[in-house]
Design a protein around this motif. Sequence first.
Motif, PDB file in Angstrom:
ATOM      1  N   ASN A 150       9.289   2.708  10.958  1.00  0.00           N
ATOM      2  CA  ASN A 150       9.392   2.198  12.317  1.00  0.00           C
ATOM      3  C   ASN A 150      10.280   0.963  12.334  1.00  0.00           C
ATOM      4  N   PRO A 151      11.240   0.885  13.252  1.00  0.00           N
ATOM      5  CA  PRO A 151      12.034  -0.333  13.358  1.00  0.00           C
ATOM      6  C   PRO A 151      11.161  -1.514  13.747  1.00  0.00           C
ATOM      7  N   ASN A 152      11.534  -2.684  13.265  1.00  0.00           N
ATOM      8  CA  ASN A 152      10.798  -3.921  13.519  1.00  0.00           C
ATOM      9  C   ASN A 152       9.398  -3.895  12.912  1.00  0.00           C
ATOM     10  N   ALA A 153       9.220  -3.092  11.880  1.00  0.00           N
ATOM     11  CA  ALA A 153       7.944  -3.026  11.153  1.00  0.00           C
ATOM     12  C   ALA A 153       8.220  -2.705   9.685  1.00  0.00           C
ATOM     13  N   VAL A 154       9.113  -3.473   9.080  1.00  0.00           N
ATOM     14  CA  VAL A 154       9.565  -3.151   7.726  1.00  0.00           C
ATOM     15  C   VAL A 154       8.446  -3.252   6.706  1.00  0.00           C
ATOM     16  N   ALA A 155       7.564  -4.239   6.849  1.00  0.00           N
ATOM     17  CA  ALA A 155       6.494  -4.395   5.864  1.00  0.00           C
ATOM     18  C   ALA A 155       5.485  -3.265   5.981  1.00  0.00           C
ATOM     19  N   TYR A 156       5.058  -2.985   7.190  1.00  0.00           N
ATOM     20  CA  TYR A 156       4.072  -1.932   7.411  1.00  0.00           C
ATOM     21  C   TYR A 156       4.624  -0.577   6.968  1.00  0.00           C
ATOM     22  N   SER A 157       5.865  -0.286   7.337  1.00  0.00           N
ATOM     23  CA  SER A 157       6.474   0.994   6.959  1.00  0.00           C
ATOM     24  C   SER A 157       6.594   1.115   5.447  1.00  0.00           C
ATOM     25  N   SER A 158       7.013   0.041   4.797  1.00  0.00           N
ATOM     26  CA  SER A 158       7.160   0.060   3.340  1.00  0.00           C
ATOM     27  C   SER A 158       5.814   0.228   2.652  1.00  0.00           C
ATOM     28  N   MET A 159       4.819  -0.498   3.157  1.00  0.00           N
ATOM     29  CA  MET A 159       3.480  -0.410   2.572  1.00  0.00           C
ATOM     30  C   MET A 159       2.923   1.002   2.688  1.00  0.00           C
ATOM     31  N   LYS A 160       3.051   1.604   3.856  1.00  0.00           N
ATOM     32  CA  LYS A 160       2.498   2.941   4.051  1.00  0.00           C
ATOM     33  C   LYS A 160       3.273   3.999   3.270  1.00  0.00           C
ATOM     34  N   ALA A 161       4.566   3.807   3.076  1.00  0.00           N
ATOM     35  CA  ALA A 161       5.333   4.706   2.211  1.00  0.00           C
ATOM     36  C   ALA A 161       4.840   4.598   0.774  1.00  0.00           C
ATOM     37  N   GLY A 162       4.518   3.389   0.352  1.00  0.00           N
ATOM     38  CA  GLY A 162       3.973   3.187  -0.987  1.00  0.00           C
ATOM     39  C   GLY A 162       2.637   3.875  -1.174  1.00  0.00           C
ATOM     40  N   VAL A 163       1.798   3.875  -0.131  1.00  0.00           N
ATOM     41  CA  VAL A 163       0.502   4.556  -0.205  1.00  0.00           C
ATOM     42  C   VAL A 163       0.702   6.061  -0.408  1.00  0.00           C
ATOM     43  N   ILE A 164       1.708   6.617   0.247  1.00  0.00           N
ATOM     44  CA  ILE A 164       2.013   8.045   0.057  1.00  0.00           C
ATOM     45  C   ILE A 164       2.404   8.309  -1.398  1.00  0.00           C
ATOM     46  N   ALA A 165       3.274   7.481  -1.961  1.00  0.00           N
ATOM     47  CA  ALA A 165       3.706   7.670  -3.348  1.00  0.00           C
ATOM     48  C   ALA A 165       2.545   7.493  -4.318  1.00  0.00           C
ATOM     49  N   LEU A 166       1.690   6.506  -4.064  1.00  0.00           N
ATOM     50  CA  LEU A 166       0.505   6.299  -4.907  1.00  0.00           C
ATOM     51  C   LEU A 166      -0.381   7.542  -4.877  1.00  0.00           C
ATOM     52  N   THR A 167      -0.560   8.106  -3.698  1.00  0.00           N
ATOM     53  CA  THR A 167      -1.384   9.316  -3.545  1.00  0.00           C
ATOM     54  C   THR A 167      -0.851  10.454  -4.393  1.00  0.00           C
TER      55      THR A 167
END
Length: 249
Positions: A150-167
């Motif tokens: 999501n634009p203007n949500a770089v931290a949240y988007s990055s964090m949630k992408a990391g959760v997918i990779a961790l999964t």
Amino acid sequence: MNQYDFKDRVAIVTGGGQGIGRTVTERILASGGKVSIWDRDAALLEKTVNEIGSERVEGRAVDIGDLASVETATAGTIGHFGKIDILINNAAIVGPNMPTWEYPPQAFMDVLHVGLTGTFHCCRAVVPHMIERGYGRIVNVSSIAGKEGNPNAVAYSSMKAGVIALTKSLGKEVAAKNIAVNAVTPAVAKTAGAMGQSPDHIAYILGKIPRGRMLELSEAASMICFLATEENSFTTGAVFDLSGGRATY
């Protein structure tokens, strides 16, 4: 409401004091399970446990960003209920809405520390117990933002992408040990964190949903709870869409 078989099952739900976490907690309890709610807001935690009013639920004030706190809570949950069958990694913070080049570095680190490092801490502490017992179900709450950004949500988007990779990584590591690890990717729902974002950002992400509405908490809980059942015995390392049609993959 469909019933799931959680009889004699013990779950941890992080961020369970409100929102999706509380709704998942109530669904598990209604289906015969036991729940240890982990939340860093001690006052909210106490209020939620009292309102639920069940002997099959307990609350623990836990900062999942602190590994020692997580390890202490893991041991305490096992001591109280005797085991841990299910881990729902739901706790996260959203962070501010602004362009990447203006984003406060500390806010970026805070968002990743709670939502991604915290999820890692919980898995690191709980998985050895699940391996020892030969059973486990882990559901990580990611976001459509982790898929699409999501634009203007770089931290949240990055964090949630990391959760997918961790999964996906953890799911492969424990696939042969009767432990399923899956993620869900919700669109925006009426949670405290989501509704604390700027009105323009909420309007933007709501406008991306083909269903034309926000996700209901009960809809999120339904999918999360199925993934936490023994019946979900084959699928692991997968990502399940809760985006109302927004997801493109």
